[in-house]
Design an enzyme around this catalytic site. Structure first.
Site, short mmCIF file in Angstrom:
data_model
loop_
_atom_site.label_atom_id
_atom_site.label_comp_id
_atom_site.label_asym_id
_atom_site.label_seq_id
_atom_site.Cartn_x
_atom_site.Cartn_y
_atom_site.Cartn_z
N SER A 71 5.04 11.47 1.46
CA SER A 71 4.71 10.28 2.24
C SER A 71 5.78 9.24 1.98
O SER A 71 6.54 9.35 1.01
CB SER A 71 3.34 9.75 1.81
OG SER A 71 3.10 8.44 2.30
N TYR A 84 -3.72 7.50 -4.21
CA TYR A 84 -2.97 8.31 -3.23
C TYR A 84 -1.47 8.13 -3.45
O TYR A 84 -0.70 9.09 -3.48
CB TYR A 84 -3.37 7.88 -1.82
CG TYR A 84 -2.58 8.54 -0.72
CD1 TYR A 84 -2.93 9.80 -0.24
CD2 TYR A 84 -1.48 7.90 -0.15
CE1 TYR A 84 -2.20 10.41 0.77
CE2 TYR A 84 -0.75 8.49 0.87
CZ TYR A 84 -1.12 9.75 1.33
OH TYR A 84 -0.39 10.34 2.33
#
Length: 227
Positions: A71, A84
Site C-alpha cells: 500500500s 493496517y
C-alpha cells in the site's frame, strides 16, 4: 491457498503468485484491541509470508513472478488505520528482504514485486472493523480496481521492483521520505476525510467473517447503503 496448490498440481506449474488478502480496523491506536491487531497482522503480514513460502518451491522450477500487494501505507502513514499501516510496512520489509536473499542465492528467475496502491474504490471501509462513531470512508482521489489489477498484470509480464499505483501514492511516499515533518502535518488532514456523515452501519465488518456481498466497488456499497 489450497485451491492454488491444487491448480499447480493440475497444470504442473505456477507462473505468477499474488498475495493480496488484507483486512483493517478504523480507530485510534489506543482503541484497537490486541485481538483485532493480531488478526490484522495474521492476514496482512503472516498471510503474505506463508503465501510466499508456499509459492517459492513452485516458482523455482521454471521461474516466475511473486507479487505482494502492499500500500502507499507501506511507506507513508494512514491515521485511524495505524495497525493496517504497521502491517503494510512489515509487508514491504519482508518483500524487500526476500528479494535480496533470492538475488544473493542467484535465483534471478524469480521476480519479486511490491505493488503500492493509493486508495482504491472497493468496499474496504465497509469490510473493516470500525471503532469510530461515524461510518468510515476512503479519502479521494481513488483508483479504479481495474487499475490495480492492470499494475499487477504488468508486473507479472514485465518484472519491476516496486510499483506505485496512482499519483497520490507517488506523492505521499515521496513526501514521507523527503519531507517527513510536513507529511505528518498533512496527515492530520486525512483524519476527517475518512469519516462519512452517518453513523456506523456494521462496526464488526468482515474482520472475522466473510463478507459474501460480491461487491467490488466501494461506491456501489455506499450507494446501496444510502438507498
Amino acid at each position: 491457498m489450497p485451491a492454488a496448490i491444487d491448480g499447480a498440481r493440475l497444470f504442473g506449474r505456477i507462473d505468477t503468485w499474488v498475495n493480496n488478502a488484507a483486512v483493517s480496523a478504523y480507530g485510534r491506536l489506543e482503541q484497537i484491541s490486541d485481538g483485532d491487531a493480531r488478526r490484522i497482522f495474521d492476514v496482512n503480514f503472516w498471510g503474505t509470508v506463508k503465501g510466499s513460502l508456499v509459492a517459492l518451491p513452485f516458482l523455482r522450477r521454471q521461474g516466475g513472478a511473486l507479487i505482494n500487494v502492499g500500500s502507499e501505507a507501506s511507506e507513508a502513514s494512514a491515521p485511524l488505520q495505524g495497525i493496517y499501516t504497521a502491517s503494510k510496512h512489515a509487508v514491504k520489509g519482508y518483500t524487500d528482504t526476500l528479494r535480496i536473499e533470492l538475488l544473493e542465492a542467484k535465483e534471478e528467475d524469480i521476480s519479486i514485486t511490491l505493488i503500492q496502491p493509493t486508495a482504491v474504490d472497493t468496499p474496504f471501509p465497509q469490510h473493516a472493523r470500525n471503532y469510530m462513531a461515524e461510518e468510515p470512508k476512503l479519502p479521494s482521489p481513488q483508483l479504479d480496481p481495474e487499475d490495480v489489477a492492470e499494475a499487477i498484470l504488468k508486473a507479472a509480464e514485465h518484472p519491476q521492483r516496486d510499483v506505485k499505483a496512482g499519483g497520490t501514492a507517488v506523492l505521499k511516499t515521496t513526501m514521507a521520505k523527503v519531507a517527513p515533518s510536513l507529511a505528518d502535518k498533512l496527515g492530520t488532514k486525512v483524519v476527517d476525510q475518512q469519516k462519512a456523515d452517518e453513523p456506523p452501519r456494521d462496526p464488526d465488518g468482515t474482520l472475522y467473517k466473510a463478507g459474501e456481498s460480491g461487491q467490488t466497488r466501494g461506491s456501489a456499497a455506499r450507494a446501496q447503503g444510502a438507498a
